[in-house]
Structure formats: C-alpha cells, structure tokens
Design a protein around this motif. Sequence first.
Motif, PDB file in Angstrom:
ATOM      1  N   PRO A  48       0.809  -1.395  -0.043  1.00 12.63           N
ATOM      2  CA  PRO A  48       0.056  -0.025  -0.048  1.00 12.63           C
ATOM      3  C   PRO A  48       0.772   1.248   0.014  1.00 12.63           C
ATOM      4  O   PRO A  48       0.390   2.330  -0.141  1.00 12.63           O
ATOM      5  CB  PRO A  48      -0.772  -0.081   1.357  1.00 12.63           C
ATOM      6  N   ALA A 108      -8.725   3.565  -4.360  1.00 14.65           N
ATOM      7  CA  ALA A 108      -8.139   3.216  -2.873  1.00 14.65           C
ATOM      8  C   ALA A 108      -6.623   3.930  -2.834  1.00 14.65           C
ATOM      9  O   ALA A 108      -5.797   3.620  -3.861  1.00 14.65           O
ATOM     10  CB  ALA A 108      -7.848   1.602  -2.644  1.00 14.65           C
ATOM     11  N   CYS A 110      -3.325   4.739   0.168  1.00 16.25           N
ATOM     12  CA  CYS A 110      -2.804   4.458   1.676  1.00 16.25           C
ATOM     13  C   CYS A 110      -3.377   5.858   2.404  1.00 16.25           C
ATOM     14  O   CYS A 110      -3.032   7.015   1.971  1.00 16.25           O
ATOM     15  CB  CYS A 110      -1.285   4.327   1.503  1.00 16.25           C
ATOM     16  N   SER A 114      -0.886   5.584   8.088  1.00 21.78           N
ATOM     17  CA  SER A 114      -0.106   4.569   7.615  1.00 21.78           C
ATOM     18  C   SER A 114       0.991   4.659   6.925  1.00 21.78           C
ATOM     19  O   SER A 114       2.107   4.080   6.970  1.00 21.78           O
ATOM     20  CB  SER A 114      -1.190   3.440   7.176  1.00 21.78           C
ATOM     21  N   GLN A 154     -11.257   4.956  -0.970  1.00 22.50           N
ATOM     22  CA  GLN A 154     -11.082   4.122   0.271  1.00 22.50           C
ATOM     23  C   GLN A 154      -9.616   4.568   0.684  1.00 22.50           C
ATOM     24  O   GLN A 154      -8.682   4.408   0.018  1.00 22.50           O
ATOM     25  CB  GLN A 154     -11.109   2.431   0.073  1.00 22.50           C
ATOM     26  N   ASP A 156      -6.771   3.211   3.287  1.00 23.78           N
ATOM     27  CA  ASP A 156      -6.352   2.043   3.963  1.00 23.78           C
ATOM     28  C   ASP A 156      -5.461   2.603   4.981  1.00 23.78           C
ATOM     29  O   ASP A 156      -4.567   3.360   4.921  1.00 23.78           O
ATOM     30  CB  ASP A 156      -5.633   1.017   3.123  1.00 23.78           C
ATOM     31  N   GLU A 157      -5.822   2.230   6.284  1.00 27.04           N
ATOM     32  CA  GLU A 157      -5.185   2.671   7.660  1.00 27.04           C
ATOM     33  C   GLU A 157      -4.963   1.427   8.437  1.00 27.04           C
ATOM     34  O   GLU A 157      -5.231   1.404   9.459  1.00 27.04           O
ATOM     35  CB  GLU A 157      -5.980   3.747   8.203  1.00 27.04           C
ATOM     36  N   PRO A 158      -4.050   0.356   8.112  1.00 19.62           N
ATOM     37  CA  PRO A 158      -3.860  -0.774   8.624  1.00 19.62           C
ATOM     38  C   PRO A 158      -3.181  -0.589  10.117  1.00 19.62           C
ATOM     39  O   PRO A 158      -3.181  -1.256  11.055  1.00 19.62           O
ATOM     40  CB  PRO A 158      -2.787  -1.606   8.035  1.00 19.62           C
ATOM     41  N   TYR A 188     -10.605   2.273   6.208  1.00 19.49           N
ATOM     42  CA  TYR A 188     -10.439   0.834   6.524  1.00 19.49           C
ATOM     43  C   TYR A 188      -9.292   0.486   7.224  1.00 19.49           C
ATOM     44  O   TYR A 188      -8.281   0.875   6.936  1.00 19.49           O
ATOM     45  CB  TYR A 188     -10.400   0.089   5.297  1.00 19.49           C
ATOM     46  N   TYR A 190      -7.402  -2.694   9.258  1.00 13.35           N
ATOM     47  CA  TYR A 190      -7.208  -4.308   8.932  1.00 13.35           C
ATOM     48  C   TYR A 190      -6.038  -4.913   9.795  1.00 13.35           C
ATOM     49  O   TYR A 190      -5.115  -3.932  10.111  1.00 13.35           O
ATOM     50  CB  TYR A 190      -7.131  -4.630   7.654  1.00 13.35           C
ATOM     51  N   ASP A 212     -11.518  -5.315   9.748  1.00 16.05           N
ATOM     52  CA  ASP A 212     -11.207  -6.642   9.464  1.00 16.05           C
ATOM     53  C   ASP A 212     -11.883  -7.702  10.016  1.00 16.05           C
ATOM     54  O   ASP A 212     -11.264  -7.803  11.294  1.00 16.05           O
ATOM     55  CB  ASP A 212      -9.734  -6.697   9.215  1.00 16.05           C
TER      56      ASP A 212
END
Length: 224
Positions: A48, A108, A110, A114, A154, A156-158, A188, A190, A212
């Motif tokens: 990502p 999507a 990053c 993150s 989207q 993404d923030e894992p 999101y 996860y 997740d």
Amino acid sequence: ARNRFDRGMIDSGELEAAVRDTIKATVADQLDCGLDRVTDGRIRWDDPVTPFAEGHGGFEPGGLIRFFDNNVYYRRPVITGPVSFVRSAVTDDFLFLRSLTDRPLLAAVCGPYSLAKLCVDRYYNDRSRLLEDCAGLVRQELLELARAGARWVQLDEPCIGFSPEEIGDASAALRAAVRDVGVRTFVYVYFAPIVRIARQLWDLPVDMIGADCASVPGNFDVLL
C-alpha cells in the motif's frame, strides 16, 4: 511477468500489457461476484505504500521488511526530504478501470497515518509535521481522483489498530486528508482490533468505516 521483466526477458511494454490484462481479469471476477463497487484490484501495487514513495518527492527506497505478520515483504521507504506531491500514483489505473465497466467504481489509497508509520523518517524528527505533510499528499491524490471522475475513495489505515494510543494524531491527519476533496471517503482498518478506536473512527468526517472481521472476528461485534 514482473520476474521476467526484472531478469530482462521482457520489456516494459510487455510488462504493462500483463498488468492491464490482469486488471481486466480482476474486474471480470468482481463483476461476476456482484460487488457493489469495483476496484482495479491494485494489481500494480506490491504493497500500500511503495507507489507513493516511487511517485512523490521526499522518499527513497529502503530495505526489505515484513509487511505486518504476513509472509510478504515490502521495501520500506525512507523519508529523506520534505514529502511532496509530484504526480498521482493511482489516477492512471483508475482511468483504465473506467474504460472497462460502467459499474460504480472504488479507488483506493494509503491513508496518511499508515503512510507515515510504514516509512522510516530521517528528515522530519517531528511527528506533527510529518503527519501534516503526509495528509497533504494524500489529499492531493484524492483531489486528482475527483478530477478523474472518482466518486468513492477508500483510505487504508492498517496501522491505526496497532497504535490505539495515537488515534488522536491519526484522526487529525485523516481529517486534513479528506477536507473538501469532493469525493465520498471510506476508512478501512485491518489486521488489528478496533475496540479501542471505534468511537474515534466513527467521529471522522468520512462516509464509511470498515474493519477486518476475518483476522479479528470480534471487530464485527464492535461495528454492530
């Protein structure tokens, strides 16, 4: 195809054809599954964060490191100068995706928190300034996607779930990233539990949050 390209067995045009053929196949799978929103599958992305590092200013490639607790590695970028937008890392593939289907699309990127966490900082030594510039970079990506016709993006923030004590900083960066971008935004998380950060996520100025529930089944009850 990537392995053959790295060994000099095919040229960049043949690699690009393989990437686009794989995106087409991925889109066809999503359409067959009846997904509400279709993505490009991020086929071009090994992880990502690397596309941001390759496409923008302030980053240099670093050494390989495990991506969370998976049997997958990524080349962790090193921040050696001010993080700055150069050219969108995601818009070209989004435009290609638009040419494949008239179904609703989901881009999507990053998320800013993150992005900062997945890099090695050798320039800022100031957490707030680093997150501020990462948020500005992500916001510019969202604006470029909006200009390309994206309606849903989207983020993404894992990393957020692994550092719940930093949810305040993460929330501030996300708020800055999604400010007046002209698209509906989803966040999101996860790999990690969200029980300690769910209420702060819910207060973000975004249209949807996702978690997740495969790696962490308890996240489903938290969302409910």
